[in-house]
Design an enzyme around this catalytic site. Structure first.
Site, short mmCIF file in Angstrom:
data_model
loop_
_atom_site.label_atom_id
_atom_site.label_comp_id
_atom_site.label_asym_id
_atom_site.label_seq_id
_atom_site.Cartn_x
_atom_site.Cartn_y
_atom_site.Cartn_z
N GLY A 161 45.01 35.01 42.31
CA GLY A 161 44.46 33.83 42.97
C GLY A 161 43.97 32.81 41.96
O GLY A 161 43.66 33.14 40.81
N GLY A 187 45.97 38.97 42.86
CA GLY A 187 46.66 38.57 44.07
C GLY A 187 48.16 38.73 44.00
O GLY A 187 48.84 38.85 45.03
N GLU A 240 39.87 42.35 37.53
CA GLU A 240 38.80 41.53 38.12
C GLU A 240 37.40 41.85 37.61
O GLU A 240 36.53 40.96 37.60
CB GLU A 240 38.84 41.67 39.65
CG GLU A 240 40.00 40.95 40.32
CD GLU A 240 41.30 41.74 40.29
OE1 GLU A 240 42.30 41.25 40.81
OE2 GLU A 240 41.30 42.86 39.72
N ASP A 260 40.72 43.28 44.73
CA ASP A 260 40.76 43.05 46.18
C ASP A 260 42.21 43.11 46.65
O ASP A 260 42.96 43.96 46.21
CB ASP A 260 40.07 41.73 46.53
CG ASP A 260 40.79 40.50 45.95
OD1 ASP A 260 41.42 40.61 44.88
OD2 ASP A 260 40.72 39.43 46.58
#
Length: 650
Positions: free
Chosen positions: A68, A117, A140, A148
């Site tokens: 992301g 992502g 992350e 995530d």
């Protein structure tokens, strides 16, 4: 039919083949809100008349997607435009779930960097093809975020403890590793990808799996990651970050040392949240995992660690983040992420620094003090402007009765236990007392707890003494299991060693160490990091005669020199076994106990504050003919303390 838009995503239909092409190469295909919207719309638009197979790929070799657009998410938080971030994650996770439930096979062609992502776009489909240029990772925790896009689901299902290892460390995998652990299903040479796409478009080519097998090539070597499986499983099967660190130290060797150092560079908040999500997600559906991650992301992207982590990695690129106090307070059985809105935060947020709550100087009182004198000293301390009264728990039950008396006898001053003995005061009793005090005296009581000492426990209880870290971990967990549990930011832990200090920083407001020199305060601040509260006790003797002052100090200190928890602190601070003999050497006594006139005592207080303390709790040792309140008056005058009539932080 080609569907080209300015959203950096192309949608292509070629007979039975549908292609989603990422085309933002200068930004390594970092995903934006328009991009994930476009991918969602393409997938939902094709569903009524689905193709035979869907391929997700990049327009440029060497990169699939770096994840992301996390810089934009950070900027949204700084601009108070977090609704846009929430919409991004909501849409991205919708895409991830669409891919996992799509009615036809989805094939991701990973010909380069695939992180964060990017793994969400690839892992949830039926087939993940990697080339020799592939690099996969979930890094992350390095930027104050957490893995995530369903990572709590797919990482937790990797063999052994590999998923935990990858999620916490962010280690990068090559094509061989990715296939070996199951993140990829096939390995194809980069030069063969165009032919593979052509074959997939051929409706007569047979099943997708058969086509992929025809192009797949066997790895030319073994996976380095799987060769290290024994150590990874042994270390990362632990259920807490502290246990993982302990096991790394036990494992020894280069890999363990490098991994330990890597974890030390990660956000403690991110590590704790990541581990809990992986443990929880291992028995939950993808839908439930994405829901929990969405809630976690809502909190994390608004936290100081995320702002700082992205700054250090992607904005200033100095690679030197300064992590703050963890806001993460655990997960409920239902996957609710518990989050604190208090902590060591500045910059106009309206939240309080520890010194704003407790004052820079407080008073530490022993339970051996007669009840009337205890009340008198507490009232005097409040009138003089000291911020907090700390009451020692000792080795027997009853400290909360004295706390109640002090709270009832005063009006504003904060009162804390320093400490409530974990063996004498049960988690149920501590919780009940804390909640009672909160109802009667809001924001004035803080629960300080500690693991005591073997000799004290053996003399006063029938319990078996446990190692301080083990007992502290068990006690804090038991506090969380009570009805109406005490919030983590109302708890303080008496922590001395590095692992206990890290536990204090992760699970409580901070640490209240007892009987440490300035060197230990500096050590404790390094172990805690910049965020958690650090409020050491300092014993003081207001006496200008060096011989008389040292005699009082040595008599006091000598009774602690057979307690290993304290002697370890002294040895760590540079003292020797010889310094511990005969009631303590002069240099040890002088380092632990401050003596002299009020200005000399004030200088020692300042030394602790300069070493990283937020607050110093003074234990007065009266010399001949002195009263505790007289010593406090002298120190208050030297410090220029002013009584606070109203402290909204409390």
């Amino acid at each position: 039919m080609n569907e080209v838009t300015p959203d950096c995503v192309y949608g292509l239909r070629e007979g039975g083949l549908a292609r989603i092409v990422l085309d933002r190469p200068r930004a390594l295909n970092a995903l934006t809100l328009p991009m994930v919207r476009r991918i969602r719309d393409l997938l939902e638009g094709w569903r009524p008349e689905p193709p035979r197979v869907v391929v997700i790929e990049s327009s440029t070799g060497g990169v699939f997607s770096a994840g992301g657009d996390i810089r934009q998410i950070r900027q949204n938080s700084l601009d108070d435009a977090t609704a846009a971030s929430d919409e991004f994650f909501e849409t991205e996770y919708r895409v991830d779930e669409l891919l996992a439930t799509y009615p036809v096979p989805v094939v991701a062609l990973i010909d380069g960097v695939c992180m964060g992502g990017g793994l969400g776009l690839s892992i949830h489909g039926a087939f993940r093809v990697v080339t020799e240029r592939a690099v996969l990772a979930m890094p992350e925790t390095m930027i104050g975020f957490f893995p995530d896009v369903g990572a709590s689901y797919f990482l937790s299902r990797l063999p052994g403890a590999l998923g935990t290892y990858l999620g916490l460390t962010g280690v990068r995998l090559d094509d061989v590793d990715a296939v070996a652990v199951g993140l990829a299903t096939h390995r194809v040479r980069s030069k063969d990808l165009a032919a593979l796409v052509t074959a997939l478009a051929d409706d007569e080519a047979g099943p997708v799996e058969a086509v992929l097998r025809r192009f797949a090539s066997a790895p030319e070597r073994a996976s380095a990651l799987t060769e290290r499986r024994r150590a990874i499983d042994e270390v990362f099967s632990a259920t807490s970050i502290e246990q993982i660190i302990e096991r790394l130290d036990t494992e020894g060797g280069v890999w363990a040392a490098e991994t330990h150092e890597a974890l030390n560079r990660r956000s403690p908040q991110s590590l704790a949240l990541t581990l809990d999500l992986l443990l929880w997600g291992s028995q939950r559906s993808l839908h439930d995992c994405l829901r929990a991650e969405r809630e976690a992301g809502h909190h994390v992207t608004r936290s100081p660690d995320f702002i700082e982590g992205v700054r250090a990695a992607l904005v200033d690129k100095d690679r030197a983040p300064v992590w703050g106090a963890s806001r993460y307070r655990g997960m409920s059985a239902e996957g609710e992420v518990l989050w604190s809105t208090t902590g060591r935060v500045s910059g106009g947020s309206g939240r309080c620094e520890p010194a704003e709550i407790f004052g820079s100087v407080g008073v530490w009182l022993t339970r051996r003090m007669p009840p009337d004198e205890l009340i008198d000293v507490a009232r005097t301390a409040e009138g003089l402007g000291f911020g907090t009264v700390w009451i020692a728990g000792g080795g027997t039950p009853g400290v909360f009765e004295q706390v109640a008396a002090v709270l009832d006898a005063t009006e504003r001053i904060v009162v804390g236990t320093s400490i409530a003995n974990m063996y004498s005061e049960s988690p149920a009793a501590a919780t009940a007392a804390t909640n009672e005090f909160e109802s009667r005296h809001p924001r004035r009581f803080y629960l300080g707890v500690g693991p005591s000492h073997a000799r004290v426990v053996e003399q006063n209880t029938d319990e078996t003494y446990e190692k301080p870290l083990v007992k502290s971990r068990e006690y804090l967990a038991a506090l969380d299991e009570q009805n109406d549990p005490v919030p983590h930011d109302r708890i303080l832990l008496s922590a001395l060693g590095p692992l206990s200090l890290r536990l204090a920083g992760r699970r409580t407001l901070g640490s209240i160490p007892y009987l440490g020199p300035v060197a230990h305060t500096r050590f404790a601040r390094d172990a805690l990091g910049e965020g958690p509260a650090l409020m050491p006790e300092l014993t003081v003797v207001l006496e200008t005669g060096p011989g008389a002052a040292r005699a009082v100090a040595r008599t006091f200190l000598s009774r602690y020199l057979d307690l290993p928890n304290y002697t370890s602190v002294f040895i760590r601070a540079g003292f020797t076994d010889e310094d511990l003999e005969n009631g303590g050497s002069g240099r040890l006594v002088d380092a632990v106990v401050a003596t002299g006139d009020a200005s000399q005592l004030g200088r020692r207080i300042d030394e602790h504050l300069a070493a990283g303390a937020d607050h110093v709790a003074l234990q007065v040792l009266p010399s001949a003919g002195q009263r505790t309140i007289d010593v406090l008056r002298a120190i208050a005058a030297e410090r220029g303390l002013v009584p606070s009539l109203d402290n909204p932080a409390r």
